[in-house]
Design a protein around this motif. Sequence first.
Motif, PDB file in Angstrom:
ATOM      1  N   ILE A  49       0.844  -1.201   0.000  1.00 20.40           N
ATOM      2  CA  ILE A  49       0.000   0.000   0.000  1.00 20.40           C
ATOM      3  C   ILE A  49       0.877   1.248   0.000  1.00 20.40           C
ATOM      4  O   ILE A  49       0.636   2.193  -0.773  1.00 20.40           O
ATOM      5  N   GLU A  50       1.906   1.262   0.849  1.00 19.28           N
ATOM      6  CA  GLU A  50       2.803   2.411   0.900  1.00 19.28           C
ATOM      7  C   GLU A  50       3.514   2.616  -0.437  1.00 19.28           C
ATOM      8  O   GLU A  50       3.653   3.745  -0.913  1.00 19.28           O
ATOM      9  N   MET A  51       3.937   1.507  -1.060  1.00 15.16           N
ATOM     10  CA  MET A  51       4.610   1.606  -2.360  1.00 15.16           C
ATOM     11  C   MET A  51       3.630   2.118  -3.425  1.00 15.16           C
ATOM     12  O   MET A  51       3.986   2.977  -4.242  1.00 15.16           O
ATOM     13  N   GLU A  52       2.402   1.609  -3.396  1.00 14.39           N
ATOM     14  CA  GLU A  52       1.400   2.064  -4.355  1.00 14.39           C
ATOM     15  C   GLU A  52       1.082   3.539  -4.131  1.00 14.39           C
ATOM     16  O   GLU A  52       0.964   4.308  -5.089  1.00 14.39           O
ATOM     17  N   GLU A  53       0.953   3.951  -2.864  1.00 16.36           N
ATOM     18  CA  GLU A  53       0.706   5.366  -2.550  1.00 16.36           C
ATOM     19  C   GLU A  53       1.855   6.222  -3.057  1.00 16.36           C
ATOM     20  O   GLU A  53       1.651   7.304  -3.620  1.00 16.36           O
ATOM     21  N   GLU A  54       3.084   5.729  -2.870  1.00 15.96           N
ATOM     22  CA  GLU A  54       4.255   6.475  -3.336  1.00 15.96           C
ATOM     23  C   GLU A  54       4.262   6.564  -4.862  1.00 15.96           C
ATOM     24  O   GLU A  54       4.543   7.626  -5.431  1.00 15.96           O
ATOM     25  N   ASN A  55       3.930   5.458  -5.523  1.00 19.67           N
ATOM     26  CA  ASN A  55       3.851   5.474  -6.993  1.00 19.67           C
ATOM     27  C   ASN A  55       2.779   6.460  -7.467  1.00 19.67           C
ATOM     28  O   ASN A  55       3.006   7.228  -8.408  1.00 19.67           O
ATOM     29  N   ILE A  56       1.619   6.415  -6.822  1.00 17.67           N
ATOM     30  CA  ILE A  56       0.531   7.327  -7.191  1.00 17.67           C
ATOM     31  C   ILE A  56       0.976   8.774  -6.971  1.00 17.67           C
ATOM     32  O   ILE A  56       0.763   9.641  -7.826  1.00 17.67           O
ATOM     33  N   THR A  57       1.598   9.028  -5.827  1.00 19.04           N
ATOM     34  CA  THR A  57       2.081  10.375  -5.515  1.00 19.04           C
ATOM     35  C   THR A  57       3.106  10.829  -6.561  1.00 19.04           C
ATOM     36  O   THR A  57       3.045  11.965  -7.041  1.00 19.04           O
ATOM     37  N   ASN A  58       4.024   9.933  -6.908  1.00 17.45           N
ATOM     38  CA  ASN A  58       5.039  10.273  -7.913  1.00 17.45           C
ATOM     39  C   ASN A  58       4.397  10.556  -9.278  1.00 17.45           C
ATOM     40  O   ASN A  58       4.768  11.530  -9.954  1.00 17.45           O
ATOM     41  N   ARG A  59       3.435   9.712  -9.682  1.00 20.89           N
ATOM     42  CA  ARG A  59       2.751   9.935 -10.963  1.00 20.89           C
ATOM     43  C   ARG A  59       2.006  11.258 -10.943  1.00 20.89           C
ATOM     44  O   ARG A  59       2.044  12.030 -11.912  1.00 20.89           O
ATOM     45  N   LEU A  60       1.317  11.544  -9.842  1.00 24.65           N
ATOM     46  CA  LEU A  60       0.570  12.800  -9.739  1.00 24.65           C
ATOM     47  C   LEU A  60       1.518  14.004  -9.743  1.00 24.65           C
ATOM     48  O   LEU A  60       1.212  15.037 -10.359  1.00 24.65           O
ATOM     49  N   ASN A  61       2.651  13.869  -9.072  1.00 28.85           N
ATOM     50  CA  ASN A  61       3.641  14.956  -9.082  1.00 28.85           C
ATOM     51  C   ASN A  61       4.181  15.190 -10.486  1.00 28.85           C
ATOM     52  O   ASN A  61       4.356  16.335 -10.914  1.00 28.85           O
ATOM     53  N   LYS A  62       4.440  14.079 -11.221  1.00 30.14           N
ATOM     54  CA  LYS A  62       4.908  14.221 -12.598  1.00 30.14           C
ATOM     55  C   LYS A  62       3.850  14.914 -13.448  1.00 30.14           C
ATOM     56  O   LYS A  62       4.170  15.805 -14.242  1.00 30.14           O
TER      57      LYS A  62
END
Length: 173
Positions: A49-62
């Motif tokens: 979940i933390e990794m998915e949240e981080e991926n989502i956050t990174n995609r949204l930041n991009k």
Amino acid sequence: MDTASEVESLNSELKSLKEELARVHSRRQFVEKENERLRYKNAQIQKEIEMEEENITNRLNKKLLLLSGEKEQLARQIEQEEEYLTNTLQAQLNELRKEKVDMENQLEQEQECIVNKLQRQLDELRNEKSILKRRVEELSRSTTPRSNVTPSTSRPESPSHGHSQTSRTSDRL
């Protein structure tokens, strides 16, 4: 009851309790292992979940960075277009002003030309009038000494007839 049967009963009960205790102990070990397995699985899911949240956050930041870049680029394009339009309109306005000044100058020159032409015509007419006036005066002086001529015979050939025509022409001028 007898002590032997009591001992046997107690032994049987003890055996039964030991079996129950073994089952409870076995059950407890199973539950502890299951609990440990579930904790491990929970920790794994939490990591995922933390990794998915981080991926989502990174995609949204991009995406946010990309959109910010596009927004800045659009703002620059709009500014450039506004500047281009402003410059174009200013150039057109300057051209119109120049054309207006040129037309005003041309009109002024044409007016001056017309005024000069009319002034020359007026001067010519004044000169003609002056010449005609002098002729009339000369003719009237030359006809005055011949007063013994009858007016009926002298009138058609008389310079005074010319004088009245000249007078009317000079009056019109």
